[in-house]
Structure formats: structure tokens, C-alpha cells
Design a protein around this motif. Structure first.
Motif, PDB file in Angstrom:
ATOM      1  N   ALA A 224       0.868  -1.177   0.000  1.00 10.99           N
ATOM      2  CA  ALA A 224       0.000   0.000   0.000  1.00 10.99           C
ATOM      3  C   ALA A 224       0.899   1.219   0.000  1.00 10.99           C
ATOM      4  CB  ALA A 224      -0.920   0.005   1.219  1.00 10.99           C
ATOM      5  N   PHE A 225       0.338   2.369  -0.408  1.00 17.70           N
ATOM      6  CA  PHE A 225       1.144   3.584  -0.488  1.00 17.70           C
ATOM      7  C   PHE A 225       0.430   4.741   0.192  1.00 17.70           C
ATOM      8  CE2 PHE A 225       3.235   7.231  -2.527  1.00 17.70           C
ATOM      9  CZ  PHE A 225       4.547   6.894  -2.244  1.00 17.70           C
ATOM     10  N   VAL A 226       1.212   5.532   0.941  1.00 14.94           N
ATOM     11  CA  VAL A 226       0.674   6.657   1.714  1.00 14.94           C
ATOM     12  C   VAL A 226       1.279   7.945   1.177  1.00 14.94           C
ATOM     13  CG1 VAL A 226       0.368   7.634   4.024  1.00 14.94           C
ATOM     14  CG2 VAL A 226       0.588   5.143   3.740  1.00 14.94           C
ATOM     15  N   GLY A 227       0.444   8.930   0.856  1.00 17.49           N
ATOM     16  CA  GLY A 227       0.942  10.199   0.349  1.00 17.49           C
ATOM     17  C   GLY A 227       0.008  11.340   0.682  1.00 17.49           C
ATOM     18  N   ASP A 228       0.249  12.478   0.014  1.00 21.13           N
ATOM     19  CA  ASP A 228      -0.573  13.658   0.294  1.00 21.13           C
ATOM     20  C   ASP A 228      -1.010  14.388  -0.968  1.00 21.13           C
ATOM     21  OD1 ASP A 228       2.082  14.640  -0.250  1.00 21.13           O
ATOM     22  OD2 ASP A 228       1.511  16.541   0.671  1.00 21.13           O
ATOM     23  N   SER A 229      -0.669  13.853  -2.157  1.00 19.02           N
ATOM     24  CA  SER A 229      -0.957  14.589  -3.377  1.00 19.02           C
ATOM     25  C   SER A 229      -1.524  13.670  -4.455  1.00 19.02           C
ATOM     26  CB  SER A 229       0.317  15.249  -3.912  1.00 19.02           C
ATOM     27  OG  SER A 229       1.147  14.281  -4.543  1.00 19.02           O
ATOM     28  N   ILE A 230      -2.003  14.298  -5.520  1.00 22.51           N
ATOM     29  CA  ILE A 230      -2.528  13.534  -6.648  1.00 22.51           C
ATOM     30  C   ILE A 230      -1.430  12.706  -7.298  1.00 22.51           C
ATOM     31  CG2 ILE A 230      -2.175  15.433  -8.288  1.00 22.51           C
ATOM     32  CD1 ILE A 230      -5.105  12.871  -8.235  1.00 22.51           C
ATOM     33  N   TYR A 231      -0.177  13.172  -7.240  1.00 20.87           N
ATOM     34  CA  TYR A 231       0.934  12.389  -7.796  1.00 20.87           C
ATOM     35  C   TYR A 231       1.036  11.040  -7.084  1.00 20.87           C
ATOM     36  CZ  TYR A 231       2.351  16.993  -9.545  1.00 20.87           C
ATOM     37  OH  TYR A 231       2.376  18.223 -10.145  1.00 20.87           O
ATOM     38  N   ASP A 232       0.827  11.051  -5.772  1.00 16.91           N
ATOM     39  CA  ASP A 232       0.919   9.824  -4.984  1.00 16.91           C
ATOM     40  C   ASP A 232      -0.232   8.879  -5.307  1.00 16.91           C
ATOM     41  OD1 ASP A 232       3.205  10.786  -3.520  1.00 16.91           O
ATOM     42  OD2 ASP A 232       1.845  12.047  -2.384  1.00 16.91           O
TER      43      ASP A 232
ATOM     44  N   PRO B 138      -3.310  -0.062  -3.223  1.00 17.61           N
ATOM     45  CA  PRO B 138      -4.193   0.889  -2.551  1.00 17.61           C
ATOM     46  C   PRO B 138      -3.440   2.145  -2.126  1.00 17.61           C
ATOM     47  CG  PRO B 138      -4.410  -1.315  -1.608  1.00 17.61           C
ATOM     48  CD  PRO B 138      -3.215  -1.340  -2.492  1.00 17.61           C
ATOM     49  N   SER B 139      -4.154   3.268  -2.130  1.00 14.80           N
ATOM     50  CA  SER B 139      -3.561   4.539  -1.725  1.00 14.80           C
ATOM     51  C   SER B 139      -4.291   5.124  -0.524  1.00 14.80           C
ATOM     52  CB  SER B 139      -3.601   5.543  -2.880  1.00 14.80           C
ATOM     53  OG  SER B 139      -4.933   5.779  -3.293  1.00 14.80           O
ATOM     54  N   ILE B 140      -3.504   5.705   0.372  1.00 13.59           N
ATOM     55  CA  ILE B 140      -4.030   6.435   1.523  1.00 13.59           C
ATOM     56  C   ILE B 140      -3.476   7.853   1.459  1.00 13.59           C
ATOM     57  CG2 ILE B 140      -4.057   6.618   4.041  1.00 13.59           C
ATOM     58  CD1 ILE B 140      -3.676   3.580   4.161  1.00 13.59           C
ATOM     59  N   VAL B 141      -4.340   8.843   1.599  1.00  8.87           N
ATOM     60  CA  VAL B 141      -3.919  10.237   1.594  1.00  8.87           C
ATOM     61  C   VAL B 141      -4.049  10.795   3.007  1.00  8.87           C
ATOM     62  CG1 VAL B 141      -4.511  12.562   0.811  1.00  8.87           C
ATOM     63  CG2 VAL B 141      -4.417  10.699  -0.823  1.00  8.87           C
ATOM     64  N   VAL B 142      -3.006  11.509   3.440  1.00 12.03           N
ATOM     65  CA  VAL B 142      -3.053  12.176   4.744  1.00 12.03           C
ATOM     66  C   VAL B 142      -3.652  13.567   4.563  1.00 12.03           C
ATOM     67  CG1 VAL B 142      -1.072  10.872   5.589  1.00 12.03           C
ATOM     68  CG2 VAL B 142      -0.694  13.114   4.546  1.00 12.03           C
TER      69      VAL B 142
ATOM     70  N   GLN C  35      -4.682  19.716  -4.604  1.00 12.36           N
ATOM     71  CA  GLN C  35      -6.084  19.850  -4.984  1.00 12.36           C
ATOM     72  C   GLN C  35      -6.906  19.317  -3.816  1.00 12.36           C
ATOM     73  OE1 GLN C  35      -5.790  17.012  -8.384  1.00 12.36           O
ATOM     74  NE2 GLN C  35      -7.623  16.086  -7.524  1.00 12.36           N
ATOM     75  N   PRO C  36      -8.229  19.565  -3.788  1.00 13.26           N
ATOM     76  CA  PRO C  36      -9.035  19.058  -2.673  1.00 13.26           C
ATOM     77  C   PRO C  36      -8.853  17.549  -2.491  1.00 13.26           C
ATOM     78  CG  PRO C  36     -10.307  20.619  -3.952  1.00 13.26           C
ATOM     79  CD  PRO C  36      -9.030  20.392  -4.714  1.00 13.26           C
ATOM     80  N   ILE C  37      -8.594  17.141  -1.269  1.00 13.86           N
ATOM     81  CA  ILE C  37      -8.252  15.745  -0.994  1.00 13.86           C
ATOM     82  C   ILE C  37      -9.343  14.789  -1.455  1.00 13.86           C
ATOM     83  CG2 ILE C  37      -7.863  14.109   0.893  1.00 13.86           C
ATOM     84  CD1 ILE C  37      -6.384  16.367   2.338  1.00 13.86           C
ATOM     85  N   GLU C  38     -10.586  15.183  -1.253  1.00 15.31           N
ATOM     86  CA  GLU C  38     -11.689  14.282  -1.598  1.00 15.31           C
ATOM     87  C   GLU C  38     -11.803  14.037  -3.093  1.00 15.31           C
ATOM     88  OE1 GLU C  38     -12.269  15.621   2.473  1.00 15.31           O
ATOM     89  OE2 GLU C  38     -11.812  16.700   0.612  1.00 15.31           O
ATOM     90  N   THR C  39     -11.160  14.862  -3.910  1.00 11.85           N
ATOM     91  CA  THR C  39     -11.239  14.694  -5.371  1.00 11.85           C
ATOM     92  C   THR C  39     -10.109  13.847  -5.940  1.00 11.85           C
ATOM     93  OG1 THR C  39      -9.922  16.668  -5.933  1.00 11.85           O
ATOM     94  CG2 THR C  39     -12.284  16.987  -5.513  1.00 11.85           C
TER      95      THR C  39
ATOM     96  N   GLY D 109      -9.344  10.673  -5.423  1.00 17.70           N
ATOM     97  CA  GLY D 109      -9.653   9.280  -5.733  1.00 17.70           C
ATOM     98  C   GLY D 109      -8.876   8.270  -4.922  1.00 17.70           C
ATOM     99  N   ALA D 110      -8.365   8.673  -3.760  1.00 14.29           N
ATOM    100  CA  ALA D 110      -7.635   7.740  -2.896  1.00 14.29           C
ATOM    101  C   ALA D 110      -8.581   6.687  -2.331  1.00 14.29           C
ATOM    102  CB  ALA D 110      -6.953   8.501  -1.768  1.00 14.29           C
ATOM    103  N   ASP D 111      -8.009   5.569  -1.936  1.00 15.04           N
ATOM    104  CA  ASP D 111      -8.819   4.510  -1.326  1.00 15.04           C
ATOM    105  C   ASP D 111      -9.215   4.838   0.104  1.00 15.04           C
ATOM    106  OD1 ASP D 111      -8.828   2.305  -3.429  1.00 15.04           O
ATOM    107  OD2 ASP D 111      -6.702   2.777  -3.295  1.00 15.04           O
ATOM    108  N   ALA D 112      -8.438   5.719   0.744  1.00 16.45           N
ATOM    109  CA  ALA D 112      -8.759   6.122   2.121  1.00 16.45           C
ATOM    110  C   ALA D 112      -8.074   7.450   2.421  1.00 16.45           C
ATOM    111  CB  ALA D 112      -8.312   5.064   3.127  1.00 16.45           C
ATOM    112  N   ILE D 113      -8.641   8.176   3.381  1.00 16.89           N
ATOM    113  CA  ILE D 113      -8.076   9.434   3.871  1.00 16.89           C
ATOM    114  C   ILE D 113      -7.928   9.306   5.379  1.00 16.89           C
ATOM    115  CG2 ILE D 113      -8.433  11.920   4.119  1.00 16.89           C
ATOM    116  CD1 ILE D 113     -10.276  11.759   1.633  1.00 16.89           C
TER     117      ILE D 113
END
Length: 227
Positions: free
Chosen positions: A169-177, A187-191, A198-202, A204-208
Motif C-alpha cells: 500500500a502507499f501513503v501520500g498527500d498529493s494527486i501524484y501519490d 491501494p492509496s491512503i492520503v493524509v 487539490q481538494p483531498i476528496e477529489t 480518488g484515494a482509497d482512504a483518507i
């Protein structure tokens, strides 16, 4: 008791593992001062971060009066020199990170870094913070050559290869991640506390997640069968 569902967790660096905004901001403003440009406020600098230091400088020049390629080429080396010499003056790990890394280590999870920062700078920063032993590998934006930085899947595939394979799984903070994770099929997780471009909810991460206290439970949820 079921085994933990992920063998590998990768992390972005700037805005994910560490709040690097103070030192990145100082480097950008150093470069802007050389061009006779006004300094950018720290809160505004956070919006410039993402895509690597050259892209950060390009955005800073664009916001402070315009950017041309020759100017960008001229100011990029002094930005890197300033940042390298002051790389951990104001940089700190985000709250709860070290405890989360301890939990992952206790679960037998291998962790590594995939960043668009140059590999040498990333290694220098992690070492300056005394955290080199926490990460099995560090992959920078230049590690795999041109065209192989995030959002390419290549650095995440290389992370998995270096750490012996297995579910990741991968954890990041941006659309690049998020895009890199999607391209790599993980799977991606955004902090929520990083430097989102850009707005985090847009994204498309699997989780925030709002804090690192939520990381391991979120990974457990994402690893459930059928997800």
C-alpha cells in the motif's frame, strides 16, 4: 488472529512523513531573492510543493512575476544548494509518525520511501533527522531516470521489488501519490495534514486519514477480502 494484510507500506516524504515546508520555503525564497522577487509566505509555499523541487521553483516564479526557462535553469542550482545546506533546520516528523512506524515494524511490515525529491537530498534529510534505520530503502525522483518519477508506477514497482515482494500500500498527500499508486495497482491512503495540490476528496484515494493514529486500522480495513 489473521496476519496483517500488507507486507510493504511505502510513503511519500514531503507533506507525508515530514513537514518540510519551513526549509523548502526558505530555499524557494532564497532563489526568488536572487531574482529580485518578493518572498512568498509560508502558507503559500505549501501550495507550491509537489512534483519535485524544480516544479516548486517554477510555481514560485510564476506566482511572483512570471517564469522563463533560462531563469528557472539559473535559479534551480542555488535553490538546491541552499536547501541541501539547511535541509533539517525546521523540518519535523508529523505527530504520531514514529509510533505508527513502530506498530508497522512490530507487525513485520517493511517500509520505504518513494519521493519526487532527488534521492541524495531525501537520503540526506532522513539521515539528518536520525531516521535512516526506520526505512528499508529510499527511492527519489531521479533514482530510476527521466520519466520514472511519480505519477509513474515505476518507483512503486521498484519499492516492492527492493523489499522482497508482497502486497503493498502507499501513503501520500498529493494527486501524484494517488496516481502512482493506481498506476502500480496498489491501494492509496492520503493524509489530510500534508501539502495537497487539490481538494483531498477529489483525488480518488482509497482512504483518507486525519492522523497517523489511524494508519494501521485503515490498512487493516483496506486489506480485508473483497477490497
Amino acid at each position: 488472529m489473521n496476519a496483517f494484510p500488507f507486507a510493504i507500506v511505502g510513503f511519500d516524504l514531503d507533506g507525508t512523513l515530514f513537514d518540510t515546508s519551513a526549509d523548502l520555503g526558505a530555499a524557494v525564497n532564497h532563489a526568488l531573492a536572487l531574482a529580485g522577487r518578493p518572498a512568498i509566505a509560508l502558507d503559500a509555499v505549501k501550495g507550491l510543493i509537489g512534483g519535485g523541487p524544480r516544479r516548486m521553483l517554477e510555481r514560485g516564479l510564476e506566482e511572483s512575476g512570471g517564469c522563463d526557462p533560462d531563469q528557472l535553469d539559473r535559479l534551480y542550482p542555488p535553490l538546491l544548494d541552499h536547501y541541501s545546506a539547511n535541509i533539517a533546520v525546521g523540518t519535523v516528523p508529523y505527530p504520531g509518525l514514529l509510533a505508527a512506524l513502530d506498530r508497522l515494524d512490530g507487525l513485520g511490515v517493511a517500509v520505504g520511501i518513494v519521493t519526487n525529491k532527488q534521492e541524495a537530498l531525501a537520503v540526506r534529510l532522513v539521515d539528518a533527522l536520525g531516521l535512516s534505520a526506520r526505512f528499508a530503502t529510499i527511492i527519489g525522483g531521479d533514482t530510476l531516470g527521466a520519466g520514472n518519477a511519480k505519477p509513474s508506477a515505476a518507483p512503486i514497482h521498484e519499492l516492492v521489488r527492493r523489499l522482497g515482494g508482497g502486497r503493498a500500500a502507499f501513503v501520500g498527500d498529493s494527486i501524484y501519490d494517488v496516481m502512482a499508486a493506481k498506476n502500480a495497482g496498489v491501494p492509496s491512503i492520503v493524509v489530510r495534514f500534508g501539502f495537497p495540490n487539490q481538494p483531498i476528496e477529489t483525488m480518488g484515494a482509497d482512504a483518507i486519514i486525519d492522523s497517523y493514529a489511524e494508519l494501521v486500522p485503515t490498512l487493516e480495513r483496506l486489506g480485508q477480502p473483497g477490497r
